[in-house]
Design an enzyme around this catalytic site. Structure first.
Site, short mmCIF file in Angstrom:
data_model
loop_
_atom_site.label_atom_id
_atom_site.label_comp_id
_atom_site.label_asym_id
_atom_site.label_seq_id
_atom_site.Cartn_x
_atom_site.Cartn_y
_atom_site.Cartn_z
N HIS A 147 0.83 -1.20 0.00
CA HIS A 147 0.00 0.00 0.00
C HIS A 147 0.87 1.26 0.00
O HIS A 147 2.03 1.24 0.43
CB HIS A 147 -0.92 0.02 1.22
CG HIS A 147 -2.04 -0.98 1.15
ND1 HIS A 147 -3.00 -0.93 0.17
CD2 HIS A 147 -2.34 -2.04 1.94
CE1 HIS A 147 -3.87 -1.92 0.37
NE2 HIS A 147 -3.48 -2.61 1.42
N CYS A 215 -0.15 1.48 -5.68
CA CYS A 215 -1.18 2.29 -6.35
C CYS A 215 -0.64 3.66 -6.73
O CYS A 215 0.27 4.18 -6.11
CB CYS A 215 -2.40 2.46 -5.44
SG CYS A 215 -3.32 0.93 -5.18
N ARG A 224 -0.96 1.99 -11.59
CA ARG A 224 0.01 1.30 -10.75
C ARG A 224 1.38 1.93 -10.97
O ARG A 224 1.79 2.16 -12.10
CB ARG A 224 0.07 -0.20 -11.08
CG ARG A 224 -1.22 -0.94 -10.77
CD ARG A 224 -1.49 -1.04 -9.29
NE ARG A 224 -2.74 -1.74 -9.02
CZ ARG A 224 -3.92 -1.16 -8.88
NH1 ARG A 224 -4.02 0.17 -9.00
NH2 ARG A 224 -4.99 -1.87 -8.63
#
Length: 255
Positions: A147, A215, A224
């Protein structure tokens, strides 16, 4: 006639009262929804990071202490006859593979690398290894995900990497030193970045890649962000950690 006018006035007054009450209730509902949204955002951007940081620190310390109690590796051979990098088999889902050190992200940056990229892994344990891709040190593509803004924000500063930056992976076999090469942004459908030779279907790998995905943009997921590195060298645990991460490695084992 007067009675009709009075009745009409009372009806209009009643309607105005109903309208005002409706507006008041709607306002209260909107305020409540706004508070809930703000609390959710705070939970996403603050509390998930606090909770995940604690779990990830514990996972790093447990893994480092486990390595410290393991049987020592054989003494390193002279560089002229240094063996090929030791490569462990791919473990079961949820197993800790090693520890990631990225000095560019901070001198004390350490994160656990865990098998799998399911929410159960990425939302709690940090860096997830894409199943079926290479393991650390192996020829091919060692691909991981993490993340960027929540659940520990493990790859928040991935866009700060500069060509030549070292990225270190510690496992029970040793320390693997990767050198950052370049990065790109792609659509989520571009799974070819996980191929043995990134973005080259059918190509046979001759080098050892590290591919990190997260992300993009920082507060979105429309794209991405992908960072690529190549294995420069490796050394056994008995040789001790590379100088650049010696303090962080020592702290990981002492936590």
């Amino acid at each position: 006639m007067l009675e009709l006018e009075q009745e009409s006035g009372r009806t209009a007054h009643s309607r105005r009262g109903l309208l005002l009450r409706t507006i008041h209730i709607a306002g209260e509902l909107l305020l409540t929804v706004g508070v809930i949204v703000l609390l959710f955002v705070a939970w996403q951007l603050w509390w998930t990071n606090v909770a995940s940081d604690a779990r990830q620190r514990e996972a790093v310390h447990d893994y480092a202490r486990g390595i410290g109690t393991a049987a020592p590796a054989a003494p390193p051979l002279p560089s002229a006859v240094a063996p090929e990098p030791a490569v462990a088999p791919e473990p079961a889902e949820g197993a800790t593979i090693g520890i990631l050190y990225v000095p560019r992200f901070g001198a004390d940056y350490t994160r656990p690398i865990v098998q799998g990229t399911t929410p159960a892994v990425l939302d709690t344990l940090g860096i997830g290894h894409y199943q079926g891709t290479a393991m650390p040190g192996a020829v091919g593509n060692f691909a991981v995900a993490g993340h960027r803004q929540t659940h520990g924000a493990v790859l928040d500063h991935i866009d700060a990497l500069v060509p030549g930056d070292r990225i270190y992976v510690q496992t029970r076999e040793g320390y693997y030193v990767y050198v950052f090469r370049n990065s790109q942004t792609v659509l989520p459908s571009r799974t070819d970045v996980l191929l043995p030779v990134p973005m080259r279907p059918g190509a046979a790998p001759t080098e050892s890649y590290l591919t990190m995905t997260t992300c993009n943009p920082r507060f979105g997921s429309e794209e991405r962000f992908v960072a690529y590195a190549l294995l420069e060298r490796w050394q056994s645990l008995s040789a001790g950690p590379p100088a650049e991460i010696s303090r962080a490695a020592r702290a990981a084992g002492e936590g």
